[in-house]
Design a protein around this motif. Structure first.
Motif, PDB file in Angstrom:
ATOM      1  N   ALA A   1       0.825  -1.217   0.000  1.00  0.00           N
ATOM      2  CA  ALA A   1       0.000   0.000   0.000  1.00  0.00           C
ATOM      3  C   ALA A   1       0.857   1.265   0.000  1.00  0.00           C
ATOM      4  CB  ALA A   1      -0.922  -0.004   1.212  1.00  0.00           C
TER       5      ALA A   1
ATOM      6  N   THR B   1      -3.614   6.320  -6.159  1.00  0.00           N
ATOM      7  CA  THR B   1      -4.484   6.218  -4.990  1.00  0.00           C
ATOM      8  C   THR B   1      -5.465   7.390  -4.944  1.00  0.00           C
ATOM      9  OG1 THR B   1      -2.950   7.456  -3.569  1.00  0.00           O
ATOM     10  CG2 THR B   1      -2.633   5.073  -3.705  1.00  0.00           C
TER      11      THR B   1
ATOM     12  N   PHE C   1      -8.600   6.039   0.287  1.00  0.00           N
ATOM     13  CA  PHE C   1      -7.594   4.986   0.465  1.00  0.00           C
ATOM     14  C   PHE C   1      -6.475   5.475   1.375  1.00  0.00           C
ATOM     15  CE2 PHE C   1      -3.496   3.151  -0.721  1.00  0.00           C
ATOM     16  CZ  PHE C   1      -3.750   1.796  -0.575  1.00  0.00           C
ATOM     17  N   ARG C   2      -5.971   6.686   1.113  1.00  0.00           N
ATOM     18  CA  ARG C   2      -4.866   7.222   1.913  1.00  0.00           C
ATOM     19  C   ARG C   2      -5.280   7.442   3.363  1.00  0.00           C
ATOM     20  NH1 ARG C   2      -4.173  10.062  -3.007  1.00  0.00           N
ATOM     21  NH2 ARG C   2      -5.287  11.887  -2.193  1.00  0.00           N
TER      22      ARG C   2
ATOM     23  N   MET D   1      -6.910  -1.981  -7.630  1.00  0.00           N
ATOM     24  CA  MET D   1      -5.971  -1.080  -8.291  1.00  0.00           C
ATOM     25  C   MET D   1      -5.209  -1.844  -9.380  1.00  0.00           C
ATOM     26  SD  MET D   1      -4.384   1.046  -5.061  1.00  0.00           S
ATOM     27  CE  MET D   1      -5.455   2.005  -3.977  1.00  0.00           C
TER      28      MET D   1
END
Length: 203
Positions: free
Chosen positions: A60, A66, A70-71, A121
């Motif tokens: 990740a 991204t 997600f972050r 992704m």
């Protein structure tokens, strides 16, 4: 040695008092839900997800394509991990009576959410799918899929940090022993340093 253990117990009790009674139930007082929802994780899944955490976070952390949700979930997973003392406390993942078990649920639930996002992704999909397959196989082999505990149905939120139940540490044998050993080492280093300084000053 008894004196060191007594000082350890006093230090832990002081820590529990400093964190305040509101932390006895570990959640922040507001239970803020304004962040990103993080789905629950079962007790059985936790044991396996803990084994794969480093691989998941490494994958990740290297992802480039991204988005903000997600972050934020990834950041939450890492913050919760540090609050849970980096998973170092004995029984934090496997023992539901551990003062660190709920915060372990939080960081591992976030880790699982990160993994599932990685699967969607393009660049990370293959590696994420391989981790998921390995984890699924481990769960089946170890018979962990049906194991639950009191926190198994608990969902989380990136705006609501889960803290350890500090006031319960003196009541949990494994946690108490771990903290006692830690403080014993600290006191040992401190007294060894003082003795060394005395010897040097007398030369």
């Amino acid at each position: 040695m008894k004196r060191l253990l007594l000082r350890s117990a006093i230090s832990i009790a002081a820590l529990a008092l400093l964190t305040g009674g509101a932390m006895a139930h570990s959640r922040t007082a507001s239970e803020n839900h304004s962040g990103i929802p993080v789905p629950e994780i079962s007790h059985g899944e936790m044991a396996v997800m803990a084994d794969y955490r480093d691989r998941i976070i490494a994958l990740a952390s290297g992802a480039t394509d991204t988005n903000e949700p997600f972050r934020r979930v990834l950041n939450y997973a890492q913050i919760q991990y540090s609050y849970c003392l980096w998973g170092r406390m004995p029984g934090s993942v496997t023992d539901e009576e551990s003062p660190f078990n709920e915060c372990a649920h939080a960081y591992l639930a976030a880790t699982k959410a990160v993994l599932l996002s990685l699967r969607d992704m393009p660049r990370e999909s293959e590696a994420a799918t391989a981790i998921i397959s390995d984890a699924d196989a481990d769960m089946v082999r170890r018979g962990l899929s049906l194991i639950t505990c009191r926190f198994s149905g608990e969902a989380f939120n990136t705006a609501d940090v889960i803290k350890p139940r500090w006031s319960e540490i003196p009541l949990h044998t494994a946690s108490m022993a771990s903290f006692s050993g830690f403080f014993a080492v600290i006191f040992g280093v401190f007294f060894a340093g003082r003795r060394l300084l005395r010897v040097q000053s007398s030369v």
